[in-house]
Design an enzyme around this catalytic site. Sequence first.
Site, PDB file in Angstrom:
ATOM      1  N   GLY A  47       0.861  -1.200   0.053  1.00 13.89           N
ATOM      2  CA  GLY A  47       0.209   0.008   0.081  1.00 13.89           C
ATOM      3  C   GLY A  47       0.642   1.225   0.002  1.00 13.89           C
ATOM      4  O   GLY A  47       0.276   2.367   0.189  1.00 13.89           O
ATOM      5  N   HIS A  98      -5.758  -7.682  -8.662  1.00 17.77           N
ATOM      6  CA  HIS A  98      -4.872  -6.440  -8.049  1.00 17.77           C
ATOM      7  C   HIS A  98      -3.541  -6.624  -8.944  1.00 17.77           C
ATOM      8  O   HIS A  98      -3.145  -5.653  -9.292  1.00 17.77           O
ATOM      9  CB  HIS A  98      -4.656  -6.232  -6.899  1.00 17.77           C
ATOM     10  CG  HIS A  98      -5.832  -5.752  -5.978  1.00 17.77           C
ATOM     11  ND1 HIS A  98      -6.337  -4.587  -6.152  1.00 17.77           N
ATOM     12  CD2 HIS A  98      -6.749  -6.489  -5.089  1.00 17.77           C
ATOM     13  CE1 HIS A  98      -7.497  -4.645  -5.366  1.00 17.77           C
ATOM     14  NE2 HIS A  98      -7.677  -5.787  -4.798  1.00 17.77           N
ATOM     15  N   ALA A  99      -2.923  -7.722  -8.791  1.00 18.26           N
ATOM     16  CA  ALA A  99      -1.683  -8.132  -9.493  1.00 18.26           C
ATOM     17  C   ALA A  99      -1.841  -7.860 -11.132  1.00 18.26           C
ATOM     18  O   ALA A  99      -0.854  -7.350 -11.528  1.00 18.26           O
ATOM     19  CB  ALA A  99      -1.164  -9.587  -9.013  1.00 18.26           C
ATOM     20  N   TYR A 112       0.639  -5.389 -13.515  1.00 16.30           N
ATOM     21  CA  TYR A 112       1.222  -5.819 -14.461  1.00 16.30           C
ATOM     22  C   TYR A 112       0.871  -5.393 -15.772  1.00 16.30           C
ATOM     23  O   TYR A 112       1.335  -4.972 -16.670  1.00 16.30           O
ATOM     24  CB  TYR A 112       1.168  -7.364 -14.740  1.00 16.30           C
ATOM     25  CG  TYR A 112       2.037  -8.379 -13.712  1.00 16.30           C
ATOM     26  CD1 TYR A 112       3.158  -7.887 -13.026  1.00 16.30           C
ATOM     27  CD2 TYR A 112       1.169  -9.085 -12.840  1.00 16.30           C
ATOM     28  CE1 TYR A 112       3.816  -8.576 -12.165  1.00 16.30           C
ATOM     29  CE2 TYR A 112       1.816  -9.835 -11.841  1.00 16.30           C
ATOM     30  CZ  TYR A 112       2.958  -9.294 -11.420  1.00 16.30           C
ATOM     31  OH  TYR A 112       3.842 -10.204 -10.479  1.00 16.30           O
TER      32      TYR A 112
END
Length: 152
Positions: free
Chosen positions: A90, A124-125, A129
Site C-alpha cells: 500500500g 490487483h496483480a 502488470y
Amino acid sequence: MSINIKAVTDDNRAAILDLHVSQNQLSYIESTKVCLEDAKECHYYKPVGLYYEGDLVGFAMYGLFPEYDEDNKNGRVWLDRFFIDKHYQGKGLGKKMLKALIQHLAELYKCKRIYLSIFENNIHAIRLYQRFGFQFNGELDFNGEKVMVKEL
C-alpha cells in the site's frame, strides 16, 4: 530513492524467510520457504530479496528457462513469485520494485520479452502488470495459470 535487488545468501536468508503476504493473498503465492526449496531443485530459478532504502521489502524469483520458441531461441525469461511483504504493502513499492525488476531482467538477459504467470482471479496483480505493459498471450503454464508477456 535506493532500490537494490540482492541474491538470497546465508546473510539474508533468515530475513527472506520472514517475509509474508497478507492473509487475502495466501492462495496466490507460495511461502518464501517453498520458493527457496523450489530454487534448490530447479537451478534456473534465481531467488532475490528486494530492498528499498536499505529495508528488505519483498521477494521475487526469475530465470532464463530453456523453452524454445520462434523469437527466443535461447529460452524465455520468467519473472516469478514476486511479492511485497505485508508490512510494506500500500506504499507504492510494488510499482517501484516491478519497474526495477523489469529493468534488471532486460539488462541481465538482453531479452526481448519477459514472461510471468498469474491466477486469473488475482485482479490487483493483473492490473499492476498491465500498467507495466504485460498482456495475456493465450497460454497456460503447467499449473494452469494464465501467462502474461511484456515486449521490451
